[in-house]
Design a protein around this motif. Structure first.
Motif, PDB file in Angstrom:
ATOM      1  N   VAL A   1     -17.283  20.548 -28.118  1.00  0.00           N
ATOM      2  CA  VAL A   1     -18.175  21.125 -27.490  1.00  0.00           C
ATOM      3  C   VAL A   1     -17.633  22.521 -27.318  1.00  0.00           C
ATOM      4  N   THR A   2     -18.561  23.816 -27.114  1.00  0.00           N
ATOM      5  CA  THR A   2     -18.316  24.955 -27.187  1.00  0.00           C
ATOM      6  C   THR A   2     -19.104  25.516 -26.111  1.00  0.00           C
ATOM      7  N   THR A   3     -20.621  25.346 -26.484  1.00  0.00           N
ATOM      8  CA  THR A   3     -21.979  25.755 -25.614  1.00  0.00           C
ATOM      9  C   THR A   3     -22.250  24.292 -24.792  1.00  0.00           C
ATOM     10  N   SER A   4     -23.061  24.139 -25.507  1.00  0.00           N
ATOM     11  CA  SER A   4     -24.590  22.808 -25.641  1.00  0.00           C
ATOM     12  C   SER A   4     -23.899  21.452 -25.638  1.00  0.00           C
ATOM     13  N   LEU A   5     -23.347  20.540 -24.774  1.00  0.00           N
ATOM     14  CA  LEU A   5     -22.697  19.233 -25.055  1.00  0.00           C
ATOM     15  C   LEU A   5     -23.886  18.343 -25.468  1.00  0.00           C
ATOM     16  N   TYR A   6     -25.652  18.169 -24.751  1.00  0.00           N
ATOM     17  CA  TYR A   6     -26.577  17.865 -25.097  1.00  0.00           C
ATOM     18  C   TYR A   6     -26.799  17.999 -26.697  1.00  0.00           C
ATOM     19  N   GLU A   7     -26.157  19.466 -27.792  1.00  0.00           N
ATOM     20  CA  GLU A   7     -26.574  19.256 -28.944  1.00  0.00           C
ATOM     21  C   GLU A   7     -25.647  18.428 -29.616  1.00  0.00           C
ATOM     22  N   VAL A   8     -24.425  18.909 -28.790  1.00  0.00           N
ATOM     23  CA  VAL A   8     -23.275  17.182 -29.499  1.00  0.00           C
ATOM     24  C   VAL A   8     -24.044  16.487 -29.788  1.00  0.00           C
ATOM     25  N   LEU A   9     -24.539  15.611 -28.105  1.00  0.00           N
ATOM     26  CA  LEU A   9     -24.528  14.559 -28.250  1.00  0.00           C
ATOM     27  C   LEU A   9     -25.427  13.915 -29.700  1.00  0.00           C
ATOM     28  N   ARG A  10     -26.584  15.122 -29.514  1.00  0.00           N
ATOM     29  CA  ARG A  10     -27.315  14.258 -30.084  1.00  0.00           C
ATOM     30  C   ARG A  10     -27.399  14.232 -32.276  1.00  0.00           C
ATOM     31  N   GLN A  11     -26.174  14.868 -32.243  1.00  0.00           N
ATOM     32  CA  GLN A  11     -25.660  14.758 -33.074  1.00  0.00           C
ATOM     33  C   GLN A  11     -25.244  13.289 -33.882  1.00  0.00           C
ATOM     34  N   SER A  12     -25.123  12.787 -32.901  1.00  0.00           N
ATOM     35  CA  SER A  12     -24.831  11.517 -32.965  1.00  0.00           C
ATOM     36  C   SER A  12     -25.921  10.156 -33.045  1.00  0.00           C
ATOM     37  N   ASN A  13     -27.036  10.809 -32.185  1.00  0.00           N
ATOM     38  CA  ASN A  13     -27.511  10.406 -31.011  1.00  0.00           C
ATOM     39  C   ASN A  13     -27.309   9.594 -30.219  1.00  0.00           C
ATOM     40  N   GLN A  14     -26.465  10.628 -29.454  1.00  0.00           N
ATOM     41  CA  GLN A  14     -25.799   9.894 -28.246  1.00  0.00           C
ATOM     42  C   GLN A  14     -26.195  10.784 -27.149  1.00  0.00           C
ATOM     43  N   ALA A  15     -27.313  11.352 -27.663  1.00  0.00           N
ATOM     44  CA  ALA A  15     -28.421  11.979 -25.759  1.00  0.00           C
ATOM     45  C   ALA A  15     -28.875  10.976 -24.913  1.00  0.00           C
ATOM     46  N   PRO A  16     -28.761  11.537 -23.651  1.00  0.00           N
ATOM     47  CA  PRO A  16     -30.002  10.900 -22.661  1.00  0.00           C
ATOM     48  C   PRO A  16     -31.233  10.805 -22.858  1.00  0.00           C
ATOM     49  N   ASN A  17     -31.537   9.761 -22.434  1.00  0.00           N
ATOM     50  CA  ASN A  17     -33.006  10.175 -22.494  1.00  0.00           C
ATOM     51  C   ASN A  17     -33.696  10.423 -21.172  1.00  0.00           C
ATOM     52  N   ARG A  18     -33.139  10.031 -19.992  1.00  0.00           N
ATOM     53  CA  ARG A  18     -33.495   9.561 -18.529  1.00  0.00           C
ATOM     54  C   ARG A  18     -31.887  10.514 -17.772  1.00  0.00           C
ATOM     55  N   ALA A  19     -31.971  10.685 -16.531  1.00  0.00           N
ATOM     56  CA  ALA A  19     -30.888  10.279 -15.492  1.00  0.00           C
ATOM     57  C   ALA A  19     -31.237  10.642 -14.067  1.00  0.00           C
ATOM     58  N   ILE A  20     -29.648  10.600 -13.292  1.00  0.00           N
ATOM     59  CA  ILE A  20     -30.108  10.376 -11.838  1.00  0.00           C
ATOM     60  C   ILE A  20     -29.741  11.637 -11.180  1.00  0.00           C
ATOM     61  N   GLN A  21     -29.871  12.260 -10.699  1.00  0.00           N
ATOM     62  CA  GLN A  21     -29.906  13.419  -9.541  1.00  0.00           C
ATOM     63  C   GLN A  21     -29.365  13.573  -8.643  1.00  0.00           C
ATOM     64  N   ARG A  22     -28.277  13.687  -8.118  1.00  0.00           N
ATOM     65  CA  ARG A  22     -28.212  13.911  -6.303  1.00  0.00           C
ATOM     66  C   ARG A  22     -28.134  14.641  -6.337  1.00  0.00           C
ATOM     67  N   VAL A  23     -28.433  15.640  -4.846  1.00  0.00           N
ATOM     68  CA  VAL A  23     -28.076  17.514  -4.399  1.00  0.00           C
ATOM     69  C   VAL A  23     -27.716  17.474  -3.443  1.00  0.00           C
ATOM     70  N   SER A  24     -26.402  18.180  -2.945  1.00  0.00           N
ATOM     71  CA  SER A  24     -26.342  17.973  -1.330  1.00  0.00           C
ATOM     72  C   SER A  24     -25.022  19.451  -1.479  1.00  0.00           C
ATOM     73  N   ALA A  25     -25.113  19.947  -0.063  1.00  0.00           N
ATOM     74  CA  ALA A  25     -24.484  21.016  -0.060  1.00  0.00           C
ATOM     75  C   ALA A  25     -22.604  20.969   0.501  1.00  0.00           C
ATOM     76  N   VAL A  26     -21.758  22.407  -0.405  1.00  0.00           N
ATOM     77  CA  VAL A  26     -20.732  21.858   0.138  1.00  0.00           C
ATOM     78  C   VAL A  26     -20.320  23.161   0.324  1.00  0.00           C
ATOM     79  N   ASN A  27     -19.061  23.586   0.806  1.00  0.00           N
ATOM     80  CA  ASN A  27     -18.677  24.947   1.135  1.00  0.00           C
ATOM     81  C   ASN A  27     -17.811  24.774  -0.029  1.00  0.00           C
ATOM     82  N   ALA A  28     -17.430  27.050  -0.632  1.00  0.00           N
ATOM     83  CA  ALA A  28     -16.733  26.429  -1.716  1.00  0.00           C
ATOM     84  C   ALA A  28     -15.355  26.433  -1.601  1.00  0.00           C
ATOM     85  N   SER A  29     -14.206  26.439  -2.380  1.00  0.00           N
ATOM     86  CA  SER A  29     -13.292  25.620  -1.917  1.00  0.00           C
ATOM     87  C   SER A  29     -12.406  27.716  -2.311  1.00  0.00           C
ATOM     88  N   PRO A  30     -11.128  27.827  -2.049  1.00  0.00           N
ATOM     89  CA  PRO A  30     -10.233  28.754  -2.660  1.00  0.00           C
ATOM     90  C   PRO A  30     -10.712  29.085  -4.187  1.00  0.00           C
TER      91      PRO A  30
END
Length: 254
Positions: free
Chosen positions: A172-201
């Motif tokens: 993996v150099t740039t796109s992870l999904y591009e590498v996964l597609r080469q072995s037919n391991q790319a995902p076709n759906r996902a669950i995402q959760r969004v929240s807010a955090v404060n940046a650590s140093p």
């Protein structure tokens, strides 16, 4: 507009453990630009004045301005000075479409790049075992990356995958999904959760923002068509230049 003394005084941006002063100053000015406190066309004070206001050397000011020039926020005109070009362009990512960071930027005519912070095969954490369905005897492939758009840091991501899906994380150099597609391991759906955090140093330093800045935290679990979890990614995104957008439709069953 704030006075130069209020805006550039070291009391407004310097932190004793915030890293090199030139980076702290450049991030402070970049934040002022992105927040609209320094408008397009504004001329920064001369190098000597900035040095006096910030209680730093002229070399420090020079390096800070160079960072802003590299980020495309400031333009230097020979014999005239340094001028604000404008806020960093915002980027949208749909929450309803499974597309990689790289593909999203390329679709918008922008240049994507990544800095690999770490990668390899490791013993899975309890969260990774639960999310990816792994046992303690298995290995997890991890890739820690800083993501850039046109050279500007936009996101920090830590991606974890079963080792049989990504036996060699060095591919993996740039796109992870591009590498996964080469072995037919790319995902076709996902669950995402969004929240807010404060940046650590540490994360503030990586993303070029001030410590404590609000960031978008994205937790994504992606699945193959078979239902197998294939990717677990934790990401931090700069909300000043990155928007997540979702299309909402009425529930016709109600």
């Amino acid at each position: 507009m704030e006075s130069n003394r209020d805006l550039f005084s070291d009391a407004t941006w310097h932190q004793s453990e915030g890293g090199p002063r030139y980076l702290q100053l450049s991030r402070h000015i970049a934040q002022a630009i992105n927040e609209g406190r320094l408008e397009q066309g504004y001329q920064l004070p001369p190098e000597r004045e900035l040095a006096e206001l910030g209680n730093v050397s002229r070399v420090t000011v020079r390096k800070a301005v160079a960072e802003l020039v590299d980020a495309g926020l400031v333009e230097q005109k020979r014999g005239s000075g340094s001028f604000v070009l404008g806020a960093t362009p915002r980027t949208e990512q749909s929450l309803s479409t499974l597309i990689s960071f790289t593909e999203n930027l390329e679709a918008r005519g922008r240049t994507s790049s990544s800095e690999i912070l770490s990668r390899g095969l490791f013993v899975p954490s309890p969260d990774e075992m639960m999310t990816l369905g792994l046992s303690a005897s298995q290995r997890v492939a991890k890739i820690e990356r800083l993501r850039f758009a046109d050279g500007i840091p936009m996101a920090y991501e830590m991606s974890s995958l079963p080792s049989d899906a990504l036996p060699d994380p060095n591919r993996v150099t740039t796109s992870l999904y591009e590498v996964l597609r080469q072995s037919n391991q790319a995902p076709n759906r996902a669950i995402q959760r969004v929240s807010a955090v404060n940046a650590s140093p540490e994360k503030a330093h990586l993303l070029g923002v001030s410590e404590g800045t609000a960031l978008l935290h994205i937790s994504r679990t992606a699945y193959l068509l078979s239902g197998r979890p294939i990717e677990f990614t934790q990401g931090l995104y700069r909300p000043d230049i990155y928007d997540f957008v979702a299309e909402i439709r009425p529930d016709l069953n109600r």
